[in-house]
Design an enzyme around this catalytic site. Structure first.
Site, PDB file in Angstrom:
ATOM      1  N   ASP A 194     -82.306 -39.123 -34.881  1.00 19.29           N
ATOM      2  CA  ASP A 194     -82.084 -38.533 -36.207  1.00 19.29           C
ATOM      3  C   ASP A 194     -83.140 -39.068 -37.176  1.00 19.29           C
ATOM      4  O   ASP A 194     -83.433 -40.261 -37.197  1.00 19.29           O
ATOM      5  CB  ASP A 194     -80.675 -38.885 -36.693  1.00 19.29           C
ATOM      6  CG  ASP A 194     -80.239 -38.038 -37.875  1.00 19.29           C
ATOM      7  OD1 ASP A 194     -79.270 -37.275 -37.716  1.00 19.29           O
ATOM      8  OD2 ASP A 194     -80.860 -38.145 -38.959  1.00 19.29           O
ATOM      9  N   HIS A 250     -74.727 -29.650 -32.585  1.00 13.43           N
ATOM     10  CA  HIS A 250     -75.271 -30.970 -32.217  1.00 13.43           C
ATOM     11  C   HIS A 250     -74.191 -32.033 -32.262  1.00 13.43           C
ATOM     12  O   HIS A 250     -73.269 -31.959 -33.060  1.00 13.43           O
ATOM     13  CB  HIS A 250     -76.435 -31.377 -33.130  1.00 13.43           C
ATOM     14  CG  HIS A 250     -76.116 -31.326 -34.591  1.00 13.43           C
ATOM     15  ND1 HIS A 250     -76.094 -30.148 -35.307  1.00 13.43           N
ATOM     16  CD2 HIS A 250     -75.793 -32.298 -35.474  1.00 13.43           C
ATOM     17  CE1 HIS A 250     -75.786 -30.390 -36.564  1.00 13.43           C
ATOM     18  NE2 HIS A 250     -75.583 -31.691 -36.700  1.00 13.43           N
TER      19      HIS A 250
END
Ligand code: 5GP
Ligand code: ZN
Length: 189
Positions: free
Chosen positions: A42, A111
């Site tokens: 991320d 996700h």
């Protein structure tokens, strides 16, 4: 002409940042890839090692996934969460999966977040939990149970309120969930 679910998917795919990462048009720190799933770090991690696991095909929310893809995706999430436990020395791991803007989803491509946690790191806030009368709980369970179809025939029809990347837009109608009294004390998830 009314937009079909396919039209919605196609339009959202054209703008999708994760599809661009998967195709290599936008760089990302990849940690895993197979023929159907891609995992990368991320860009704004909650903690070091915060990983996003996505299907290569574009779907917006989890219930849209074909069962075999969903099963494979979960298998990869399970595998990576174990590996991340070992690699980071985390004390715990949160698996978070947001569906719809109302649930905090910002990127409209399914996700899973795998977030390594250290004891007392306080990096994810406590949930705003509530109290509920056990009778009411029973009533809700009965109502929900009545509406469940056999698992093999499960399909999903998205409400227009499930739009993502529209944080400021107001839902067109109120949600159906019953109101519950908020608890005053804080509780961990
Ligand atoms: P969501 O709120 O939709 O569940 O989470 C989306 C996540 O994607 C966020 O944690 C955000 O930091 C991450 N993200 C958004 N854009 C990018 C990007 O371009 N690259 C990477 N690696 N992560 C991104
Ligand atoms: Zn996508």
């Amino acid at each position: 002409m009314a937009q079909t679910q396919q039209d919605v998917l196609k339009a959202s795919k054209e703008q999708c940042i994760f599809c661009k990462i998967i195709s290599g048009d936008i760089p990302a720190a990849k940690i895993y890839e197979d023929d159907r799933v891609f995992a990368f770090l991320d860009i704004n991690p909650v903690n070091a090692g915060h990983t996003l696991v996505v299907p290569k095909d574009h779907y917006i929310v989890l219930p849209q996934l074909p069962d075999d893809l969903a099963m494979h995706l979960i298998k990869v999430v399970k595998y990576l969460s174990g590996a991340i436990f070992e690699m980071t020395g985390a004390h715990g791991i949160n698996i978070i999966q947001n569906n719809g803007a109302a649930a905090g989803q910002e990127v409209p491509h399914v996700h899973f977040h795998i977030i390594p946690r250290i004891q007392d790191d306080k990096s994810i806030g406590p949930w705003n939990r509530s109290k509920i009368d056990p009778e009411k709980l029973k009533q809700i369970a009965e109502e929900m149970g009545k509406n469940l179809k056999p698992i093999s025939s499960s399909t999903v029809k998205l409400s227009s309120n499930t739009a993502v990347s529209k944080k400021t837009s107001k839902p067109k109608r109120k949600g159906k969930l019953v109101k519950v009294k908020r608890r005053t004390s804080t509780n961990s998830p």
